[in-house]
Design a protein around this motif. Structure first.
Motif, PDB file in Angstrom:
ATOM      1  N   ASP A  41    -110.989  35.463  90.239  1.00 51.55           N
ATOM      2  CA  ASP A  41    -110.655  35.089  91.620  1.00 51.55           C
ATOM      3  C   ASP A  41    -109.214  34.592  91.698  1.00 51.55           C
ATOM      4  O   ASP A  41    -108.947  33.411  91.935  1.00 51.55           O
ATOM      5  CB  ASP A  41    -111.628  34.025  92.117  1.00 51.55           C
ATOM      6  CG  ASP A  41    -111.601  33.882  93.639  1.00 51.55           C
ATOM      7  OD1 ASP A  41    -110.696  34.469  94.272  1.00 51.55           O
ATOM      8  OD2 ASP A  41    -112.477  33.197  94.190  1.00 51.55           O
ATOM      9  N   ASP A  51    -107.081  35.298  93.997  1.00 55.92           N
ATOM     10  CA  ASP A  51    -106.714  34.921  95.365  1.00 55.92           C
ATOM     11  C   ASP A  51    -106.904  33.427  95.579  1.00 55.92           C
ATOM     12  O   ASP A  51    -106.069  32.757  96.204  1.00 55.92           O
ATOM     13  CB  ASP A  51    -107.553  35.703  96.387  1.00 55.92           C
ATOM     14  CG  ASP A  51    -107.154  37.170  96.469  1.00 55.92           C
ATOM     15  OD1 ASP A  51    -106.053  37.513  95.999  1.00 55.92           O
ATOM     16  OD2 ASP A  51    -107.950  37.963  97.006  1.00 55.92           O
ATOM     17  N   ASP A 108    -104.154  31.540  93.853  1.00 55.88           N
ATOM     18  CA  ASP A 108    -102.923  31.554  94.649  1.00 55.88           C
ATOM     19  C   ASP A 108    -102.971  30.502  95.753  1.00 55.88           C
ATOM     20  O   ASP A 108    -101.964  29.839  96.047  1.00 55.88           O
ATOM     21  CB  ASP A 108    -102.706  32.939  95.260  1.00 55.88           C
ATOM     22  CG  ASP A 108    -102.370  33.995  94.226  1.00 55.88           C
ATOM     23  OD1 ASP A 108    -101.982  33.633  93.096  1.00 55.88           O
ATOM     24  OD2 ASP A 108    -102.503  35.196  94.538  1.00 55.88           O
ATOM     25  N   SER A 109    -104.139  30.339  96.367  1.00 57.86           N
ATOM     26  CA  SER A 109    -104.247  29.345  97.433  1.00 57.86           C
ATOM     27  C   SER A 109    -104.100  27.930  96.890  1.00 57.86           C
ATOM     28  O   SER A 109    -103.498  27.066  97.536  1.00 57.86           O
ATOM     29  CB  SER A 109    -105.583  29.505  98.167  1.00 57.86           C
ATOM     30  OG  SER A 109    -106.678  29.048  97.383  1.00 57.86           O
TER      31      SER A 109
END
Length: 370
Positions: free
Chosen positions: A269, A271, A274-275
């Motif tokens: 994961d 993504d 990155d958050s």
């Protein structure tokens, strides 16, 4: 008086101390919980929802032992770095892997080079195998690459420790400088490059991974950016023979089934990672702003914490830390000379940083005797 089985002389000579006094122990001594837990460089944002869901899904399977080969997690980590499985070893966080490295490369009396004030758990493991620490002071709040090289050559050290990005100062070296450092090391000196904060710093600080070099071990963890400090899981990448040598002494059932599965899902994961990196950057800016509003100087950081120069000496910074602890704000500080003028504040949730902002002025006033 009863006789007792004798300890090994090395162990008997060691002090009964640990590298860190955890916030839980401090809370027990205080008789109350902290309102803001922003001192251990954990990720208050937690793991990915995908990771949480998978952990819940497999909770019933915890009656089974873990896979002693850590196969799926090694495959996932190797794919993540575009490596072969034989270049990856999994351990109980970087701390566990450091203990193995100390056993692998350090004999009693050997000189081991690190920075004065760097990660104390490494020092703990070196003491545990009878190594002799040779420490190099920081230079301009960075680990001193030239000083570490000189010490390694002078002492014929079998092992050198370097973190990048760095704890406790949050500083970093660019990849070109690290590559030069690696190339200048004696071939018989193993470098432990601790990249616990690697996901949080600039990509330019991470040299390409070269597993053809037999004297570099690079370590990563799921404790920081991935928000999984509680599962104790990390991995190292290195030349295949080095990894094979880890296999000779590692605890093959040391990384739990839950930890292995969580690590695989966390790597998948990106993504969410990155958050988190974006939220950490925002948190660093907030901490820096709070420091500046109180007349203190935040240091540039490539980690999930900000080290704050309090502008005086170590005794003054210690008073600030103690004042914040008394106000239920858990932080930490460097203790080595030259670094001890600072406190260190981890990025936390918004409400935790609100509490820090509210309580710092009072702690400062108390430290100043106002």
């Amino acid at each position: 008086m009863r006789l007792r089985p004798p300890l090994m002389p090395l162990v008997a000579a060691l002090p009964s101390t640990v590298p860190f006094v955890g916030p839980e122990a401090q809370e027990r001594d205080r008789g109350r919980a902290f309102r803001a837990r922003i001192g251990a460089n954990e990720s208050s944002f937690g793991p990915s929802p995908r990771v949480i869901a998978r952990m819940a899904e497999i909770a019933r399977d915890m009656w089974m032992y873990c896979d002693p080969d850590n196969h799926d997690l090694k495959v996932a980590a190797a794919a993540h770095h575009n490596l072969k499985v034989e270049n990856v070893v999994v351990g109980e966080g970087i701390d566990g892997l450091l203990g193995l490295v100390a056993r692998m490369y350090v004999a009693p009396g050997d000189a081991v080079v690190t920075s004065l004030g760097a990660y104390p758990t490494f020092n703990f493991h070196i003491a545990g195998v009878g190594g002799r620490l040779v420490t190099v002071p920081y230079a301009n709040d960075h680990e001193d690459l030239e000083g570490l090289l000189a010490a390694a050559a002078r002492e014929k050290a079998p092992l050198v420790y370097l973190s990048n990005p760095d704890n406790p100062m949050g500083s970093w070296w660019e990849a070109a400088e690290l590559t030069r450092f690696i190339e200048a090391l004696p071939e018989t000196t193993m470098l432990v490059l601790d990249e616990a904060y690697g996901e949080l710093g600039p990509a330019s600080a991470l040299p390409p991974i070269d597993v053809s070099r037999p004297n570099v071990i690079r370590m990563r963890t799921f404790s920081k950016a991935y928000g999984l400090a509680g599962i104790r899981c990390g991995y190292a990448v290195a030349e295949a023979q080095v990894i094979s040598d880890f296999e000779k002494i590692r605890n093959h059932y040391g990384v739990s089934r839950m930890a292995q599965v969580a690590g695989v899902e966390a790597l998948a994961d990106q993504d969410y990672l990155d958050s988190v990196v974006a939220r950490v950057a925002a948190g660093r800016r907030r901490i820096a702003q709070i420091a500046e509003q109180n007349g203190l100087t935040p240091l540039p950081s490539a980690t999930n914490f900000v080290t704050i120069d309090c502008g005086r000496d170590g005794a003054f910074a210690l008073k600030i830390l103690q004042g914040l602890l008394s106000r239920d704000v858990f932080i930490r500080k460097p203790m080595a000379p030259g670094l001890d003028r600072c406190i260190r504040v981890s990025v936390g949730l918004d409400h935790e940083l609100d509490i820090f902002a509210e309580e710092l002025p009072g702690a400062l006033a108390a430290a100043r005797g106002n």
